[in-house]
Design a protein around this motif. Sequence first.
Motif, mmCIF file in Angstrom:
data_model
loop_
_atom_site.group_PDB
_atom_site.id
_atom_site.type_symbol
_atom_site.label_atom_id
_atom_site.label_comp_id
_atom_site.label_asym_id
_atom_site.label_seq_id
_atom_site.Cartn_x
_atom_site.Cartn_y
_atom_site.Cartn_z
ATOM 1 N N ALA A 119 0.716 -1.338 0.137
ATOM 2 C CA ALA A 119 -0.055 0.049 -0.097
ATOM 3 C C ALA A 119 0.762 1.261 -0.086
ATOM 4 C CB ALA A 119 -0.773 -0.234 1.245
ATOM 5 N N ALA A 120 1.739 1.343 0.853
ATOM 6 C CA ALA A 120 2.806 2.410 0.901
ATOM 7 C C ALA A 120 3.479 2.492 -0.441
ATOM 8 C CB ALA A 120 3.822 2.240 1.918
ATOM 9 N N GLU A 121 3.843 1.557 -1.119
ATOM 10 C CA GLU A 121 4.401 1.818 -2.330
ATOM 11 C C GLU A 121 3.444 2.397 -3.490
ATOM 12 O OE1 GLU A 121 7.877 -1.522 -3.245
ATOM 13 O OE2 GLU A 121 6.326 -2.203 -1.972
ATOM 14 N N GLN A 122 2.447 1.872 -3.508
ATOM 15 C CA GLN A 122 1.360 2.192 -4.296
ATOM 16 C C GLN A 122 0.857 3.525 -4.084
ATOM 17 O OE1 GLN A 122 -0.238 0.766 -6.905
ATOM 18 N NE2 GLN A 122 1.585 -0.739 -6.769
ATOM 19 N N TRP A 123 0.784 3.946 -2.885
ATOM 20 C CA TRP A 123 0.455 5.492 -2.605
ATOM 21 C C TRP A 123 1.774 6.372 -3.008
ATOM 22 C CZ3 TRP A 123 3.769 8.017 0.932
ATOM 23 C CH2 TRP A 123 3.526 9.519 1.280
ATOM 24 N N ALA A 124 2.796 6.005 -2.973
ATOM 25 C CA ALA A 124 4.133 6.843 -3.495
ATOM 26 C C ALA A 124 3.846 6.919 -5.018
ATOM 27 C CB ALA A 124 5.407 5.986 -3.190
ATOM 28 N N LEU A 125 3.743 5.696 -5.533
ATOM 29 C CA LEU A 125 3.562 5.823 -7.081
ATOM 30 C C LEU A 125 2.527 6.751 -7.589
ATOM 31 C CD1 LEU A 125 3.912 2.249 -7.930
ATOM 32 C CD2 LEU A 125 5.587 4.225 -8.513
ATOM 33 N N GLN A 126 1.365 6.583 -6.938
ATOM 34 C CA GLN A 126 0.220 7.513 -6.982
ATOM 35 C C GLN A 126 0.525 9.028 -6.888
ATOM 36 O OE1 GLN A 126 -2.675 6.707 -8.518
ATOM 37 N NE2 GLN A 126 -3.294 8.895 -8.264
ATOM 38 N N CYS A 127 1.025 9.251 -5.843
ATOM 39 C CA CYS A 127 1.532 10.686 -5.616
ATOM 40 C C CYS A 127 2.515 11.320 -6.588
ATOM 41 C CB CYS A 127 2.219 10.881 -4.128
ATOM 42 S SG CYS A 127 1.104 10.681 -3.008
ATOM 43 N N ARG A 128 3.467 10.395 -7.164
ATOM 44 C CA ARG A 128 4.481 10.887 -8.154
ATOM 45 C C ARG A 128 3.440 11.002 -9.562
ATOM 46 N NH1 ARG A 128 8.918 6.992 -10.646
ATOM 47 N NH2 ARG A 128 9.422 8.582 -12.505
ATOM 48 N N ARG A 129 2.621 10.203 -9.587
ATOM 49 C CA ARG A 129 1.755 10.435 -10.981
ATOM 50 C C ARG A 129 1.192 11.675 -10.927
ATOM 51 N NH1 ARG A 129 1.170 4.745 -11.385
ATOM 52 N NH2 ARG A 129 -0.430 4.712 -9.808
ATOM 53 N N GLU A 130 0.405 11.969 -9.797
ATOM 54 C CA GLU A 130 -0.091 13.172 -9.697
ATOM 55 C C GLU A 130 0.766 14.559 -9.836
ATOM 56 O OE1 GLU A 130 -3.111 14.262 -8.934
ATOM 57 O OE2 GLU A 130 -2.789 16.190 -8.133
ATOM 58 N N PHE A 131 2.028 14.409 -9.317
ATOM 59 C CA PHE A 131 2.883 15.582 -9.695
ATOM 60 C C PHE A 131 3.018 15.774 -11.201
ATOM 61 C CE2 PHE A 131 7.094 17.776 -9.855
ATOM 62 C CZ PHE A 131 6.995 18.578 -8.830
ATOM 63 N N ASP A 132 3.417 14.649 -11.584
ATOM 64 C CA ASP A 132 3.798 14.656 -13.145
ATOM 65 C C ASP A 132 2.551 15.267 -13.911
ATOM 66 O OD1 ASP A 132 6.143 13.446 -12.379
ATOM 67 O OD2 ASP A 132 5.661 11.516 -13.523
ATOM 68 N N HIS A 133 1.439 14.929 -13.732
ATOM 69 C CA HIS A 133 0.125 15.268 -14.227
ATOM 70 C C HIS A 133 0.075 16.705 -14.052
ATOM 71 C CE1 HIS A 133 -1.882 11.166 -14.107
ATOM 72 N NE2 HIS A 133 -1.049 11.357 -15.137
ATOM 73 N N ARG A 134 0.317 17.225 -12.821
ATOM 74 C CA ARG A 134 0.407 18.869 -12.566
ATOM 75 C C ARG A 134 1.374 19.573 -13.450
ATOM 76 N NH1 ARG A 134 -1.343 20.065 -7.165
ATOM 77 N NH2 ARG A 134 -1.063 22.252 -7.578
ATOM 78 N N VAL A 135 2.509 19.052 -13.516
ATOM 79 C CA VAL A 135 3.649 19.610 -14.289
ATOM 80 C C VAL A 135 2.979 19.561 -15.985
ATOM 81 C CG1 VAL A 135 5.891 19.739 -15.152
ATOM 82 C CG2 VAL A 135 5.236 19.304 -12.863
ATOM 83 N N ALA A 136 2.494 18.392 -16.272
ATOM 84 C CA ALA A 136 2.012 18.186 -17.659
ATOM 85 C C ALA A 136 1.027 19.078 -18.140
ATOM 86 C CB ALA A 136 1.748 16.756 -17.805
ATOM 87 N N ALA A 137 0.306 19.452 -16.956
ATOM 88 C CA ALA A 137 -1.034 20.363 -17.480
ATOM 89 C C ALA A 137 -0.318 21.962 -17.641
ATOM 90 C CB ALA A 137 -1.743 20.243 -16.083
ATOM 91 N N LEU A 138 0.731 22.080 -17.076
ATOM 92 C CA LEU A 138 1.328 23.481 -17.077
ATOM 93 C C LEU A 138 1.846 23.575 -18.375
ATOM 94 C CD1 LEU A 138 1.846 26.014 -15.436
ATOM 95 C CD2 LEU A 138 3.819 24.890 -14.157
#
Lengths: 204, 204
Positions: A119-138
């Motif tokens: 669960a902890a690893e999945q959460w980390a991957l999810q947060c990392r994807r979220e950051f990438d998406h925020r930058v991709a939107a920019l």
Amino acid sequence: MVETSRTPRRDSYTVDTLLAVTVQVFNERGYDGTSMEDLSRAAGISKSSIYHHVKGKEELLRLAVGRALDGLFGILDEPGATTGTALARLQHVVHRTTEVLLAELPYVTLLLRVRGNTAAEQWALQCRREFDHRVAALVAEAVTEGSLRADVEPRLATRLLFGMINSLVEWYRPDGDGSDGDRSAARVVDAVSELAFHGLRAAG
Amino acid sequence: MVETSRTPRRDSYTVDTLLAVTVQVFNERGYDGTSMEDLSRAAGISKSSIYHHVKGKEELLRLAVGRALDGLFGILDEPGATTGTALARLQHVVHRTTEVLLAELPYVTLLLRVRGNTAAEQWALQCRREFDHRVAALVAEAVTEGSLRADVEPRLATRLLFGMINSLVEWYRPDGDGSDGDRSAARVVDAVSELAFHGLRAAG
């Protein structure tokens, strides 16, 4: 007093110093490959002393990765990332992301190496994807604004951009003394920004 | 004849088909973490059948990594890499390196993930460094020629360039059918070349 300084007490360990050891062991052996036994040996304290601070390995991963994520997501709330043109905001984010990566090198290294199914690893991957998406939107916003080239799809451009930035964890090592380290970090941060936005070609 | 096609014989395995399975297992479990037992299970043939083809795990690593290295070093001998301005040669090398990486994705992935202390791994790391040095020399030549910016040190520029290119092994997956895969690979190769030499900024 002399006695105390000669014989460090177990509880001189704080969560922060424990994390510094933990992140090093996770990066060397992998999260999967690390046991509480390994952490106890590396920290030089008993397992029960570790359990005094945290519930276990998974909490240590969350805390270590959380430190990297706090640094990265913090950037997105800085004035430079929230005001101005999309280009200016993206330039700020690229510059600061590289700075944070170098300042929190072992923690961001761990974040980028996380794979797996706990669960902890999945959460980390999810947060990392979220950051990438925020930058991709920019990036997409800056393309619409006309300040970034439109012939490279924003998601692809973002992946290649992070490819360049994140590769730093594979080879960047801070120099021995602080001042040199800072100069060298600043030089790398500038190089990343220049290459990302203007490429290798000489101007003109 | 019918009998033969219904019951594949053990020796229908060639070194190439064995390598294709091996490289997948190495990439999933790591070279260190893979036993001959694992390879035998994944290939669906006995260990002695594997030993019929190769001396052992280390030879399989050398063959798999060798395939990636042959592809990469082959580029440096192509006419596009040996004639013309340093800039034109570097552009050729960047374009072809990205193409070879995508065409030989599992083999280059293995090459880039190799760490460790066995002789075969050390040899792979040494060859990889040699390739990087050859490209860094070309970058330096193009800077001297005046076609690349002089404000980023060639070794640093080369590391960031390979950071971008090599990141493809982390996320690029060919599309299902061949034609789409080719279109998507060509798009990625073009994006890498454009971003490497001209950056994200819109022209003008």
